[in-house]
Design a protein around this motif. Structure first.
Motif, PDB file in Angstrom:
ATOM      1  N   ILE A  88     -21.494  35.375 -23.179  1.00  0.00           N
ATOM      2  CA  ILE A  88     -22.753  36.026 -23.554  1.00  0.00           C
ATOM      3  C   ILE A  88     -23.857  35.661 -22.566  1.00  0.00           C
ATOM      4  O   ILE A  88     -24.625  36.508 -22.115  1.00  0.00           O
ATOM      5  CB  ILE A  88     -23.152  35.607 -24.983  1.00  0.00           C
ATOM      6  CG1 ILE A  88     -22.159  36.164 -26.003  1.00  0.00           C
ATOM      7  CG2 ILE A  88     -24.570  36.078 -25.320  1.00  0.00           C
ATOM      8  CD1 ILE A  88     -22.329  35.605 -27.391  1.00  0.00           C
ATOM      9  N   LYS A  89     -23.924  34.398 -22.198  1.00  0.00           N
ATOM     10  CA  LYS A  89     -24.973  33.906 -21.300  1.00  0.00           C
ATOM     11  C   LYS A  89     -24.885  34.579 -19.937  1.00  0.00           C
ATOM     12  O   LYS A  89     -25.911  34.757 -19.254  1.00  0.00           O
ATOM     13  CB  LYS A  89     -24.838  32.389 -21.157  1.00  0.00           C
ATOM     14  CG  LYS A  89     -26.010  31.710 -20.482  1.00  0.00           C
ATOM     15  CD  LYS A  89     -27.211  31.610 -21.392  1.00  0.00           C
ATOM     16  CE  LYS A  89     -28.297  30.745 -20.772  1.00  0.00           C
ATOM     17  NZ  LYS A  89     -29.514  30.711 -21.593  1.00  0.00           N
ATOM     18  N   ALA A  90     -23.680  34.970 -19.524  1.00  0.00           N
ATOM     19  CA  ALA A  90     -23.509  35.589 -18.216  1.00  0.00           C
ATOM     20  C   ALA A  90     -24.227  36.922 -18.125  1.00  0.00           C
ATOM     21  O   ALA A  90     -24.683  37.324 -17.057  1.00  0.00           O
ATOM     22  CB  ALA A  90     -22.022  35.769 -17.919  1.00  0.00           C
ATOM     23  N   THR A  91     -24.327  37.624 -19.239  1.00  0.00           N
ATOM     24  CA  THR A  91     -24.985  38.934 -19.231  1.00  0.00           C
ATOM     25  C   THR A  91     -26.341  38.916 -19.920  1.00  0.00           C
ATOM     26  O   THR A  91     -27.137  39.835 -19.739  1.00  0.00           O
ATOM     27  CB  THR A  91     -24.090  39.977 -19.913  1.00  0.00           C
ATOM     28  OG1 THR A  91     -23.784  39.548 -21.247  1.00  0.00           O
ATOM     29  CG2 THR A  91     -22.787  40.150 -19.138  1.00  0.00           C
ATOM     30  N   GLN A  92     -26.593  37.875 -20.717  1.00  0.00           N
ATOM     31  CA  GLN A  92     -27.855  37.766 -21.444  1.00  0.00           C
ATOM     32  C   GLN A  92     -28.413  36.357 -21.243  1.00  0.00           C
ATOM     33  O   GLN A  92     -28.254  35.489 -22.108  1.00  0.00           O
ATOM     34  CB  GLN A  92     -27.663  38.068 -22.932  1.00  0.00           C
ATOM     35  CG  GLN A  92     -27.071  39.456 -23.170  1.00  0.00           C
ATOM     36  CD  GLN A  92     -27.030  39.827 -24.631  1.00  0.00           C
ATOM     37  OE1 GLN A  92     -28.042  39.759 -25.342  1.00  0.00           O
ATOM     38  NE2 GLN A  92     -25.858  40.226 -25.103  1.00  0.00           N
ATOM     39  N   PRO A  93     -29.045  36.125 -20.094  1.00  0.00           N
ATOM     40  CA  PRO A  93     -29.534  34.781 -19.762  1.00  0.00           C
ATOM     41  C   PRO A  93     -30.492  34.200 -20.797  1.00  0.00           C
ATOM     42  O   PRO A  93     -30.662  32.989 -20.870  1.00  0.00           O
ATOM     43  CB  PRO A  93     -30.246  34.999 -18.416  1.00  0.00           C
ATOM     44  CG  PRO A  93     -29.628  36.232 -17.852  1.00  0.00           C
ATOM     45  CD  PRO A  93     -29.317  37.106 -19.023  1.00  0.00           C
TER      46      PRO A  93
ATOM     47  N   SER B 288     -16.618  26.078 -14.758  1.00  0.00           N
ATOM     48  CA  SER B 288     -16.979  26.144 -13.341  1.00  0.00           C
ATOM     49  C   SER B 288     -17.853  27.330 -13.011  1.00  0.00           C
ATOM     50  O   SER B 288     -18.600  27.306 -12.044  1.00  0.00           O
ATOM     51  CB  SER B 288     -15.711  26.197 -12.479  1.00  0.00           C
ATOM     52  OG  SER B 288     -14.923  27.327 -12.830  1.00  0.00           O
ATOM     53  N   ALA B 289     -17.761  28.420 -13.805  1.00  0.00           N
ATOM     54  CA  ALA B 289     -18.556  29.621 -13.509  1.00  0.00           C
ATOM     55  C   ALA B 289     -18.683  30.434 -14.775  1.00  0.00           C
ATOM     56  O   ALA B 289     -17.862  30.325 -15.684  1.00  0.00           O
ATOM     57  CB  ALA B 289     -17.859  30.450 -12.421  1.00  0.00           C
ATOM     58  N   PRO B 290     -19.726  31.258 -14.889  1.00  0.00           N
ATOM     59  CA  PRO B 290     -19.871  32.133 -16.050  1.00  0.00           C
ATOM     60  C   PRO B 290     -18.664  33.037 -16.189  1.00  0.00           C
ATOM     61  O   PRO B 290     -18.026  33.423 -15.212  1.00  0.00           O
ATOM     62  CB  PRO B 290     -21.141  32.947 -15.716  1.00  0.00           C
ATOM     63  CG  PRO B 290     -21.868  32.133 -14.718  1.00  0.00           C
ATOM     64  CD  PRO B 290     -20.830  31.418 -13.924  1.00  0.00           C
ATOM     65  N   LEU B 291     -18.334  33.394 -17.428  1.00  0.00           N
ATOM     66  CA  LEU B 291     -17.171  34.213 -17.684  1.00  0.00           C
ATOM     67  C   LEU B 291     -17.507  35.694 -17.721  1.00  0.00           C
ATOM     68  O   LEU B 291     -18.490  36.098 -18.328  1.00  0.00           O
ATOM     69  CB  LEU B 291     -16.541  33.827 -19.036  1.00  0.00           C
ATOM     70  CG  LEU B 291     -16.055  32.376 -19.131  1.00  0.00           C
ATOM     71  CD1 LEU B 291     -15.511  32.123 -20.522  1.00  0.00           C
ATOM     72  CD2 LEU B 291     -14.996  32.106 -18.100  1.00  0.00           C
TER      73      LEU B 291
END
Length: 207
Positions: free
Chosen positions: A157-162, A200-203
């Motif tokens: 979710i955080k990857a698309t909605q910071p 390691s990185a946003p999904l």
């Protein structure tokens, strides 16, 4: 105030002879490990140990503090930082007397029993806004949330909605365990943040 890398290095240097010690950076602070188990936290350039009866018995006048707002009291051991022998003994006793991690309890249900097809909006802690955010990330059912787990779902979710706040992480974990999000934030904050930090990185939505 975040913990200085030099402070963390000094703690490890003082405990070098104990064996098995390591730290992991976590949002400007550090978790303190012995053989892979969290025994304490380094926050605001202060050293906190998880309280155990055995460790408290070694101290004439135990001092306590909160590593972060809402955390349970921990032993505050700054006064022992320059006493290698006493500090190492305290950390060793702490690590040897911490309980083993208990298996996660199944999620408790109330009026309606949840199964894998239950929409996430019907789970505890999750309302319409949370359900929309999850749906936008491709997570619509309990089974899909369980497959990812709270941390990976939050990262997606955080990857698309910071703008998604950590309250959503607490809510997701609570939805899976049947706990109020406030309890999750108070008792499991450190472990969840460590797990989040380890990604390691946003999904992407299909991961």
């Amino acid at each position: 105030m975040a913990t200085d890398a030099d402070f963390a290095a000094h703690v490890l240097e003082q405990l070098a002879e104990l064996g098995g010690m390591s730290t992991r950076r976590m949002f400007g602070e550090y978790a303190l490990y012995r053989y892979g188990q969290v025994v304490g936290l380094l926050c605001d350039n202060q050293m906190f140990l998880k309280p155990t009866e055995a460790a408290q018995a070694l101290l004439t006048e135990p001092a306590y503090g909160h590593p972060f707002p809402g955390a349970r009291p921990h032993l505050l051991v700054n006064e022992l930082l320059d006493d290698r022998e006493s500090l190492a003994k305290l950390v060793r006793v702490t690590s040897e007397n911490l309980p083993a991690s208990a298996p996660r309890k199944p999620r408790k249900t109330h009026a309606t029993k949840a199964d894998g097809t239950t929409p996430v909006g019907r789970l505890p802690n999750l309302g319409p806004k949370s359900a929309r955010m999850l749906a936008d990330a491709g997570i619509r059912t309990l089974a899909e949330l369980q497959a990812l787990g709270a941390v990976r779902a939050y990262a997606r979710i955080k990857a698309t909605q910071p703008g998604a706040s950590l309250n959503l992480l607490w809510a997701l974990e609570g939805a899976l365990t049947g706990s109020p999000w406030q309890t999750v934030a108070r008792e499991h904050r450190a472990s969840l943040l460590l797990a989040l930090d380890s990604l390691s990185a946003p999904l992407a939505p299909n991961q």
